[in-house]
Design an enzyme around this catalytic site. Structure first.
Site, PDB file in Angstrom:
ATOM      1  N   THR A  48       0.832  -1.210   0.000  1.00  0.00           N
ATOM      2  CA  THR A  48       0.000   0.000   0.000  1.00  0.00           C
ATOM      3  C   THR A  48       0.862   1.253   0.000  1.00  0.00           C
ATOM      4  OG1 THR A  48      -1.775  -1.174   1.135  1.00  0.00           O
ATOM      5  CG2 THR A  48      -1.853   1.231   1.211  1.00  0.00           C
ATOM      6  N   CYS A  49       1.948   1.221   0.734  1.00  0.00           N
ATOM      7  CA  CYS A  49       2.830   2.384   0.833  1.00  0.00           C
ATOM      8  C   CYS A  49       3.461   2.723  -0.515  1.00  0.00           C
ATOM      9  CB  CYS A  49       3.923   2.131   1.874  1.00  0.00           C
ATOM     10  SG  CYS A  49       3.272   1.680   3.495  1.00  0.00           S
ATOM     11  N   THR A  50       3.935   1.714  -1.200  1.00  0.00           N
ATOM     12  CA  THR A  50       4.674   1.908  -2.449  1.00  0.00           C
ATOM     13  C   THR A  50       3.772   2.053  -3.663  1.00  0.00           C
ATOM     14  OG1 THR A  50       6.558   0.715  -1.543  1.00  0.00           O
ATOM     15  CG2 THR A  50       6.456   0.894  -3.934  1.00  0.00           C
TER      16      THR A  50
END
EC number: 1.11.1.27
Length: 161
Positions: A48-50
């Protein structure tokens, strides 16, 4: 208890990776006298972060700056070398300031830590976004689920500006 709107950020040190090597920076270095959009992720290189959270800030970087933001920064409880590699891999160098909160000192002092030991990550940062002016929290949006980036997205931040 998490920091609240109107609170001053806790004093802390971060590490950043520069062309000259590792550099120590403080909350004053990053936030004093500036309007900063700060967003936090549970972990660099995580899905989700990337794939979701960070790309929105990269795509909307110019729009955020056009709204009077001096700095866009991301913080994560990762070591400085991971954050440096993430900056390079995401092509965010020179735009977003990648802040390593290696042992989570800032995250814990701000009351924004979350225990993700069940997923093998240990203590990390909650996913959030904040507008910080001269070191004071003007807005703070914390995701209820660390696996999504909605209220903490760049698009949501742009609506606040």
């Amino acid at each position: 208890m998490a920091i609240q709107i109107g609170d001053k950020l806790p004093a802390a040190s971060f590490k950043t990776k520069t062309a000259d090597g590792v550099k120590d920076v403080t909350t004053d270095d990053v936030f004093q006298g500036k309007k900063v959009v700060l967003f936090a992720v549970p972990g660099a290189f995580t899905p989700t972060c990337t794939l979701n959270h960070l790309p929105g800030y990269l795509a909307n970087y110019d729009a955020l700056i056009a709204k009077g933001v001096d700095t866009v920064a991301v913080v994560s409880v990762n070591d400085v070398h991971v954050m440096g590699a993430w900056a390079k891999a995401t092509e965010g160098e020179g735009k977003i300031v990648y802040l390593s909160d290696g042992i989570g000192a800032f995250t814990k002092a701000a009351g924004l830590d979350i225990d993700l030991s069940g997923g093998g990550l240990g203590v990390r940062s909650k996913r959030y976004s904040a507008l910080i002016e001269d070191g004071v929290v003007k807005s703070l949006d914390i995701e209820e689920n660390p696996g999504v980036a909605t209220v903490s997205s760049a698009e949501a931040m742009l609506e606040k500006l």
